[in-house]
Design an enzyme around this catalytic site. Structure first.
Site, short mmCIF file in Angstrom:
data_model
loop_
_atom_site.label_atom_id
_atom_site.label_comp_id
_atom_site.label_asym_id
_atom_site.label_seq_id
_atom_site.Cartn_x
_atom_site.Cartn_y
_atom_site.Cartn_z
N TYR A 101 0.95 -1.31 -0.07
CA TYR A 101 0.18 -0.13 0.04
C TYR A 101 1.01 1.07 -0.03
O TYR A 101 1.80 1.25 0.81
CB TYR A 101 -1.02 0.03 1.32
CG TYR A 101 -1.81 1.25 1.36
CD1 TYR A 101 -3.05 1.26 0.80
CD2 TYR A 101 -1.13 2.39 2.15
CE1 TYR A 101 -3.78 2.61 1.02
CE2 TYR A 101 -1.86 3.51 2.10
CZ TYR A 101 -3.23 3.77 1.53
OH TYR A 101 -3.90 4.95 1.61
N GLU A 188 -3.54 7.75 -3.95
CA GLU A 188 -3.29 6.37 -3.41
C GLU A 188 -3.17 5.16 -4.34
O GLU A 188 -3.99 5.13 -5.34
CB GLU A 188 -4.62 6.10 -2.55
CG GLU A 188 -4.52 4.73 -1.73
CD GLU A 188 -6.17 4.51 -1.32
OE1 GLU A 188 -6.20 4.82 0.12
OE2 GLU A 188 -6.85 3.97 -1.79
#
Length: 376
Positions: A101, A188
């Site tokens: 991530y 993101e």
């Protein structure tokens, strides 16, 4: 402002961040054609502005163009969290060795940009953040100074093996550049995957842009999706109102964002459920009050409405005239509780009193009463 995944991936690609190849389609035939062009196993992904697509069945693997047709047909018939799927992204599948991530966002409390990394990427990142926060790494960046590359390398070494750090470093630097140049509040990548080839690739992307900066980026305004704002929110913006729909049943009309937030907090504290955030702004004509009441009354869940005005630039008599104007034009089938304090409050209260309405001085008393009449 949010954008779709396929649009976010295009921006990542523009900024030199590796992404998987893909094509967007709004019908099964185009999905089949896209799979044929990609020439490999593909992933068919619903394009909606909400999370939870994977768990809802909105992401499916297809090993042939015909299967891509079938999967697209299934996904395009779905609603995810109440939103109809109108487009799918057909993307090449990746031989995933590991998922990470990676994001860059704005930490308003720290007044800095923060880079967040985790070796546990994927659909359960929110759960990991809540239950295993030690797996979430953060690097704060002073926007006046930019990224310190030595600090960045040290930070990334916690999550990535040594041979992967140069790739991850280049990605973070380009994400930060994108965040600054496009006035993003979030960039993101999840998952950021290690492919069998040894490359780190963005498989999925999410971006949020600061609405206050959109005027500088016409190219971003053109990306705005129809589902991002409800019909009421679009109408409110055109009327000069700030409106956000919520799940409660007590409508709120307030002047000033801070007072609107405080009003909702007190409603919650005293046992009520706000149906909306609505700020009529610092300068309020009667027509604004009329438009605000029209918007709130479209919500059939609303059981009562609280009008909370602390008059400064906003004049209490303008608000009162707006309420009277509304009553003359439309039926108001739910109780109104009104607090008018400040500029021209006497004039405003006289206008309301002539129509049979009382108003409150104290906010707590007004909130107690709106909760009482809503739930009695």
């Amino acid at each position: 402002m949010k954008i779709y995944e396929y649009q976010a991936r295009a921006l990542l690609d523009e900024y030199g961040i590796p992404v998987t190849k893909g094509k967007v389609a709004d019908n099964p035939q185009d999905a089949r054609n896209a799979a044929s062009e990609l020439g490999s196993t593909v992933v068919v992904k619903a394009q909606v502005l909400v999370g939870g697509r994977g768990k809802a069945g909105g992401i499916k693997l297809a090993v042939s163009p015909q299967e891509a047709f079938t999967k697209a047909q299934e996904i395009l018939s779905m609603r995810i969290k109440g939103i109809p799927v109108e487009k799918v992204l057909v993307s090449e599948a990746v031989d995933i060795q590991k998922e990470y991530y990676l994001s860059i966002t704005v930490d308003r409390t720290a007044k800095k940009v923060v880079c967040i990394a985790s070796s546990s990427g994927g659909i359960d990142i929110e759960e990991i953040a809540a239950t295993e926060p030690d797996k979430i790494m953060k690097l704060y960046i002073n926007p006046l100074e930019g990224i310190n590359k030595d600090e960045l390398k040290k930070f990334l070494s916690i999550t990535f093996s040594r041979e992967l750090i140069p790739q991850a470093e280049a990605t973070v630097i380009n994400m930060y550049k994108l965040l600054k140049e496009k006035d993003c509040s979030l960039v993101e990548i999840n998952p950021y995957v290690l492919a069998g080839s040894g490359r780190l690739i963005a498989v999925d992307a999410k971006m949020i842009f600061d609405d206050n900066g959109i005027f500088k980026h016409q190219e971003l305004e053109e990306l705005r999706g129809s589902e991002e704002y409800s019909e009421d929110e679009i109408y409110a913006r055109e009327s000069g109102l700030s409106f956000v729909h919520l799940d409660g049943d007590i409508g709120c009309i307030v002047n000033g964002a801070g007072l609107a937030m405080a009003t909702m907090d007190i409603i919650k504290l005293l046992g009520g459920k706000p149906a909306n955030f609505l700020d009529v702004g610092g300068s309020s004509s009667p027509s604004k009050t009329l438009n605000a009441l029209k918007i709130i009354l479209k919500n059939k869940k609303v059981k009562a409405i609280l009008i909370n005005i602390f008059g400064g630039i906003t004049r209490c008599d303008d608000i009162a005239n707006g309420i009277v104007m509304t009553m003359e034009q439309i039926d108001i089938p739910v109780p109104l509780v009104i607090r008018l304090v400040g500029t021209n409050q006497k004039e405003g209260r006289d206008i309301l009193r002539a129509k049979g309405f009382d108003s409150y001085d104290g906010l707590t008393d007004a909130v107690k009463n709106v909760i009482k009449v809503a739930y009695m």
